[in-house]
Design an enzyme around this catalytic site. Structure first.
Site, mmCIF file in Angstrom:
data_model
loop_
_atom_site.group_PDB
_atom_site.id
_atom_site.type_symbol
_atom_site.label_atom_id
_atom_site.label_comp_id
_atom_site.label_asym_id
_atom_site.label_seq_id
_atom_site.Cartn_x
_atom_site.Cartn_y
_atom_site.Cartn_z
ATOM 1 N N CYS A 45 4.391 14.957 7.736
ATOM 2 C CA CYS A 45 2.812 14.381 7.824
ATOM 3 C C CYS A 45 2.448 15.810 7.874
ATOM 4 O O CYS A 45 0.941 16.637 7.383
ATOM 5 C CB CYS A 45 2.895 13.345 8.183
ATOM 6 N N GLU A 83 12.821 1.117 5.953
ATOM 7 C CA GLU A 83 14.395 0.533 5.862
ATOM 8 C C GLU A 83 15.204 1.485 5.529
ATOM 9 O O GLU A 83 16.096 1.163 4.851
ATOM 10 C CB GLU A 83 14.099 -0.524 5.057
ATOM 11 N N GLU A 85 -0.120 14.383 -2.671
ATOM 12 C CA GLU A 85 0.749 14.548 -1.253
ATOM 13 C C GLU A 85 2.059 14.052 -2.193
ATOM 14 O O GLU A 85 2.644 13.071 -2.422
ATOM 15 C CB GLU A 85 0.744 13.557 -0.084
ATOM 16 N N LYS A 115 8.925 -2.330 13.707
ATOM 17 C CA LYS A 115 9.783 -2.531 12.327
ATOM 18 C C LYS A 115 9.938 -0.899 11.122
ATOM 19 O O LYS A 115 8.778 -0.366 11.152
ATOM 20 C CB LYS A 115 9.025 -3.474 11.452
ATOM 21 N N PHE A 119 9.780 6.829 7.069
ATOM 22 C CA PHE A 119 11.322 7.418 7.409
ATOM 23 C C PHE A 119 11.270 8.774 7.936
ATOM 24 O O PHE A 119 12.448 8.704 7.696
ATOM 25 C CB PHE A 119 11.920 7.011 5.532
HETATM 26 P P1 NAD Z 1 5.528 4.365 3.565
HETATM 27 O O1 NAD Z 1 4.115 3.901 3.511
HETATM 28 O O2 NAD Z 1 6.095 4.070 2.284
HETATM 29 O O3 NAD Z 1 6.195 3.081 4.533
HETATM 30 C C1 NAD Z 1 5.890 3.323 6.148
HETATM 31 C C2 NAD Z 1 6.259 1.948 6.603
HETATM 32 O O4 NAD Z 1 5.147 1.287 5.633
HETATM 33 C C3 NAD Z 1 7.738 1.686 6.448
HETATM 34 O O5 NAD Z 1 8.088 1.343 7.405
HETATM 35 C C4 NAD Z 1 7.965 0.548 4.743
HETATM 36 O O6 NAD Z 1 8.191 -0.527 4.896
HETATM 37 C C5 NAD Z 1 6.421 -0.033 5.310
HETATM 38 N N1 NAD Z 1 6.037 -0.869 3.632
HETATM 39 C C6 NAD Z 1 6.286 0.643 2.099
HETATM 40 N N2 NAD Z 1 5.912 -0.321 1.479
HETATM 41 C C7 NAD Z 1 4.840 -1.359 1.768
HETATM 42 C C8 NAD Z 1 3.992 -2.010 0.922
HETATM 43 N N3 NAD Z 1 4.200 -2.385 -0.391
HETATM 44 N N4 NAD Z 1 3.764 -2.940 2.423
HETATM 45 C C9 NAD Z 1 3.940 -3.236 3.451
HETATM 46 N N5 NAD Z 1 4.738 -2.577 4.424
HETATM 47 C C10 NAD Z 1 5.085 -1.420 3.712
HETATM 48 O O7 NAD Z 1 5.689 5.672 3.872
HETATM 49 P P2 NAD Z 1 6.657 6.274 3.848
HETATM 50 O O8 NAD Z 1 7.436 6.786 2.420
HETATM 51 O O9 NAD Z 1 7.927 6.056 4.637
HETATM 52 O O10 NAD Z 1 6.642 7.823 4.681
HETATM 53 C C11 NAD Z 1 6.623 9.114 4.263
HETATM 54 C C12 NAD Z 1 5.032 9.049 4.133
HETATM 55 O O11 NAD Z 1 3.803 8.483 5.494
HETATM 56 C C13 NAD Z 1 3.609 10.200 3.701
HETATM 57 O O12 NAD Z 1 2.364 9.469 3.269
HETATM 58 C C14 NAD Z 1 3.372 10.896 5.692
HETATM 59 O O13 NAD Z 1 2.127 12.008 5.396
HETATM 60 C C15 NAD Z 1 3.334 9.292 5.673
HETATM 61 N N6 NAD Z 1 3.388 10.171 7.578
HETATM 62 C C16 NAD Z 1 1.968 10.080 8.169
HETATM 63 C C17 NAD Z 1 1.661 10.628 9.739
HETATM 64 C C18 NAD Z 1 0.921 10.718 10.092
HETATM 65 O O14 NAD Z 1 0.594 11.437 11.552
HETATM 66 N N7 NAD Z 1 0.008 10.130 9.699
HETATM 67 C C19 NAD Z 1 3.437 10.800 10.075
HETATM 68 C C20 NAD Z 1 4.227 10.523 9.294
HETATM 69 C C21 NAD Z 1 4.313 9.792 8.078
#
Ligand code: NAD
Length: 505
Positions: free
Chosen positions: A290, A185, A390, A182, A158
Site C-alpha cells: 500500500c 483468505e 491502483e 479475519k 493479503f
Molecule cells: P481486498 O479489499 O480485496 O480484501 C481485504 C479484506 O476484505 C480481506 O480480508 C477480504 O477477505 C475482504 N473482502 C474482500 N472482498 C470483500 C467483499 N466484497 N465484502 C467484504 N469483505 C471483502 O484487498 P486485498 O486485495 O486483500 O489487499 C490489497 C488492497 O489493500 C490494496 O488496495 C492495498 O492498497 C490495500 N492496503 C491498504 C493498506 C493501507 O494501509 N491503506 C495497507 C495494506 C493494503
C-alpha cells in the site's frame, strides 16, 4: 504448530476459536496457492455466520477476565509474545513467502515492522495512564481513565498477512480487548501461527480468535451486536463498504483503503538516489504494497535522465522464487497477475510509452507461477487508467511536470492520499511540500515513509475512512473509551441542598 498443518500437499487451514483449532466441518472452502509454483498448497475453511457467532461468543466469554487482568499481567504476556516472535520470526517469514510469494528477506522485514508494534504495546501501563486533578472544586477530585471496548474485529488484506494484523492486535490486546481477526483468505496461515504463539505466550483462551472467510464472514462481523469496533485494511471500495456498514451497525470503524503513491523528483535531486529509491519502492514485494511508489512525477528537466537510470537498474532485478534469493517474487494469484498485465496494454493503447515490458523479463521459478517482471511507463498523463487506478503490481508510471506547482497539483488532485515522497536537496522546497501536500504520510528523500510504531499509520482522502489511524497513541485511543470521574469523599462541611448546575467553587 497445532492448528496449522503446512506441508507440500494441500492441507486444511481452519479457524482458531477458544484457544484451539476449530473442530467443526466447514460448508465452504477456498484454495490457497503457492504463487511461485502455481500449485494449490492448502484449503482454507470459509466461516459462515454461525461460525462467526461461535468465534464472537468465545471472545465475549474471555473478555471480562482479560479486561480485569492487571496491567503488569498484560504487559508480561506481551513481553512473552515479543520474545517468542523474535526468536521464531524466520518460521513466520517462511510461511508468508510460501503463501504470498514475497521474497524471504522482505517477509522478514514485514515481521520486524510488526514486532515494533508489539514492542510499543509492551509499554501499555504508561500508555493507559489517565489524568488527575486534585481539588478541581474544593474537596473534589477529577480524573480520567480509558477502558477497553470489548470484542474488537480486525479484517486484513493479503499483502501483509502478519504486519497489518499486528498494526492492531498487540495494541487491542494490551488495552484489555478480545480480538477476532479475519485475515485474507489468500494467505491465511500466518494468522493461525500467530494465534498458536499467543497461546504459548500465556494469553488466556478466547482473547485472540481467528476466523477465516470471505464476504460472508466480513458481513457477519460487521453486523454482530457484540463486536464493538472494526479495524479494516484493504482496497478502497471494500474499505468504504466496511466503514458505511460497520458504522450503520453502531460500531467504531477505522477502514484503511487503497493508494496511489507519488514520488516527486525535483531538478536538484540526487538522481542516483532517486532512481534507486524508485526501483526499491516500486518493485519491492512485486509492487503489492500500500506504500509502494507507483507514480513518479519528474519535474523538468530531469525526466529523460531519471527514466534512463531507472531502466538501467530494472535490467538487473532477479525475478523468481522468493525462497531462492530473488529480488522480486510472483504476484498473489493468476487472476491478479493477468489483471496487472492487462494495464500494460491499456497504457500503451492510451498513448503512454512502455519503456520496459515486464512480460519479457527472465524468471527463475515454476512454469505455472504467477509471474510478471517489472514494467516502466513514461509520458503517462493523469487521464490514463494506468495512473488513475491502483494497479497493485510491479508497474511504475512516470509523469512529467513543468514545475513544482504542477507536480504538487497532480498529487493533490489524485483521489488517494496514503503516502508520498519528494526527492530534492532543497530543504525549503521539501518543507513547503510537507506543508502543502494532501497526503497522510510524507517522505523526504525517503521513498516508503511507513511511520514507526509509536507514531500512527494512515492516509487521507480515499485511503482512509474513519477518524483514527493505526497504532501509536491513535491506536490506543481507538481501542479504548474514555471515562471521567468526579469524586468527593465525605466531608460534613459540604452537605446541604443545591439544585444549581455544578460549578467549581
Ligand atoms: P481486498 O479489499 O480485496 O480484501 C481485504 C479484506 O476484505 C480481506 O480480508 C477480504 O477477505 C475482504 N473482502 C474482500 N472482498 C470483500 C467483499 N466484497 N465484502 C467484504 N469483505 C471483502 O484487498 P486485498 O486485495 O486483500 O489487499 C490489497 C488492497 O489493500 C490494496 O488496495 C492495498 O492498497 C490495500 N492496503 C491498504 C493498506 C493501507 O494501509 N491503506 C495497507 C495494506 C493494503
Amino acid at each position: 504448530m497445532a492448528g496449522l498443518q503446512t506441508a507440500c500437499v494441500a492441507e486444511r487451514i481452519t479457524h482458531w476459536i477458544g484457544g484451539k483449532p476449530w473442530s467443526g466441518t466447514s460448508q465452504r472452502q477456498a484454495p490457497v496457492f503457492d504463487p511461485a509454483s502455481g500449485a494449490v498448497s492448502g484449503q482454507v475453511d470459509l466461516a459462515s455466520a454461525d461460525v462467526v457467532d461461535e468465534a464472537v461468543a468465545a471472545a465475549s466469554a474471555a473478555f471480562p477476565q482479560w479486561r480485569d487482568a492487571s496491567l503488569t499481567r498484560r504487559s508480561q504476556v506481551l513481553f512473552a509474545f515479543r520474545e517468542l516472535l523474535n526468536a521464531r520470526k524466520e518460521e513466520l517469514a517462511a510461511i508468508i513467502t510460501a503463501e504470498h510469494g514475497k521474497v524471504l528477506s522482505d517477509a522478514l522485514g514485514e515481521v520486524t515492522r510488526g514486532l515494533e508494534v508489539v514492542e510499543f504495546a509492551c509499554g501499555i501501563p504508561h500508555l493507559l495512564k489517565g489524568g488527575f486533578s486534585e481539588n478541581a472544586s474544593t474537596g473534589v477530585d477529577v480524573y480520567s481513565i480509558r477502558q477497553p471496548l470489548g470484542v474488537v474485529g480486525i479484517i486484513s488484506p493479503f499483502n501483509f498477512p502478519a504486519m497489518v494484523p499486528m498494526w492492531f492486535f498487540p495494541v487491542a490486546i494490551a488495552c484489555g480487548n478480545a480480538v477476532v481477526l479475519k485475515p485474507s483468505e489468500k494467505d491465511p496461515s500466518a494468522a493461525v501461527w500467530l494465534a498458536d504463539l499467543w497461546a504459548e505466550a500465556g494469553l488466556p483462551d478466547g482473547v485472540f480468535t481467528v476466523v477465516h472467510g470471505d464476504k460472508e464472514a466480513v458481513d457477519a462481523l460487521l453486523e454482530h451486536p457484540e463486536v464493538r469496533s472494526i479495524s479494516f485494511v484493504g482496497s478502497t471500495p471494500i474499505a468504504r463498504y466496511v466503514y458505511e456498514t460497520g458504522t450503520a451497525h453502531g460500531k467504531r470503524v477505522q477502514a484503511l483503503g487503497g493508494a496511489k503513491n507519488h514520488m516527486v523528483v525535483l531538478p536538484d535531486a540526487d538522481l542516483d538516489l532517486a532512481a534507486d529509491a524508485a526501483v526499491n519502492a516500486g518493485f519491492g514485494s512485486a509492487g503489492e504494497r500500500c506504500m509502494a511508489i507507483s507514480a513518479i512525477v519528474a519535474v523538468d528537466p530531469v525526466g529523460d535522465e531519471l527514466v534512463a537510470k531507472i531502466r538501467e537498474r530494472m535490467a538487473g532485478l532477479r525475478v523468481g522464487d522468493g525462497r531462492r534469493g530473488a529480488d522480486m517474487g510472483p504476484l498473489i494469484t493468476r487472476e491478479h497477475r493477468d489483471k496487472v498485465a492487462s494495464y500494460l496494454d491499456a497504457g500503451t493503447d492510451a498513448g503512454a510509452r512502455l519503456v520496459v515490458d515486464g512480460r519479457e523479463h527472465e524468471v527463475d521459478g515454476g512454469a505455472d507461477g504467477f509471474w510478471l517482471g517489472p514494467s516502466l511507463f513514461d509520458h503517462a498523463t493523469p487521464d490514463m487508467s494506468i495512473y488513475r487506478d491502483e494497479i497493485f503490481g510491479p508497474v511504475l508510471t512516470v509523469l512529467r511536470a513543468g514545475s513544482y506547482a504542477e507536480a504538487l497539483g497532480m498529487v493533490n488532485a489524485n483521489s488517494y492520499g496514503n503516502g508520498t515522497a519528494i526527492f530534492t536537496n532543497d530543504g525549503g522546497a521539501a518543507r513547503r511540500y510537507q506543508n502543502e501536500v494532501e497526503v497522510g504520510m510524507v517522505g523526504i528523500n525517503v521513498p516508503i515513509p511507513v511511520p514507526m510504531a509509536y507514531y500512527s499509520f494512515g492516509g487521507w482522502k480515499n485511503s482512509l475512512f474513519g477518524d483514527s489511524h493505526a497504532h501509536g497513541t491513535e491506536g490506543v485511543h481507538f481501542f479504548t473509551r474514555g471515562k471521567v470521574i468526579t469524586s468527593r469523599w465525605l466531608d460534613p462541611s459540604h452537605g446541604g441542598i443545591n439544585l444549581g448546575f455544578p460549578t467549581q467553587t
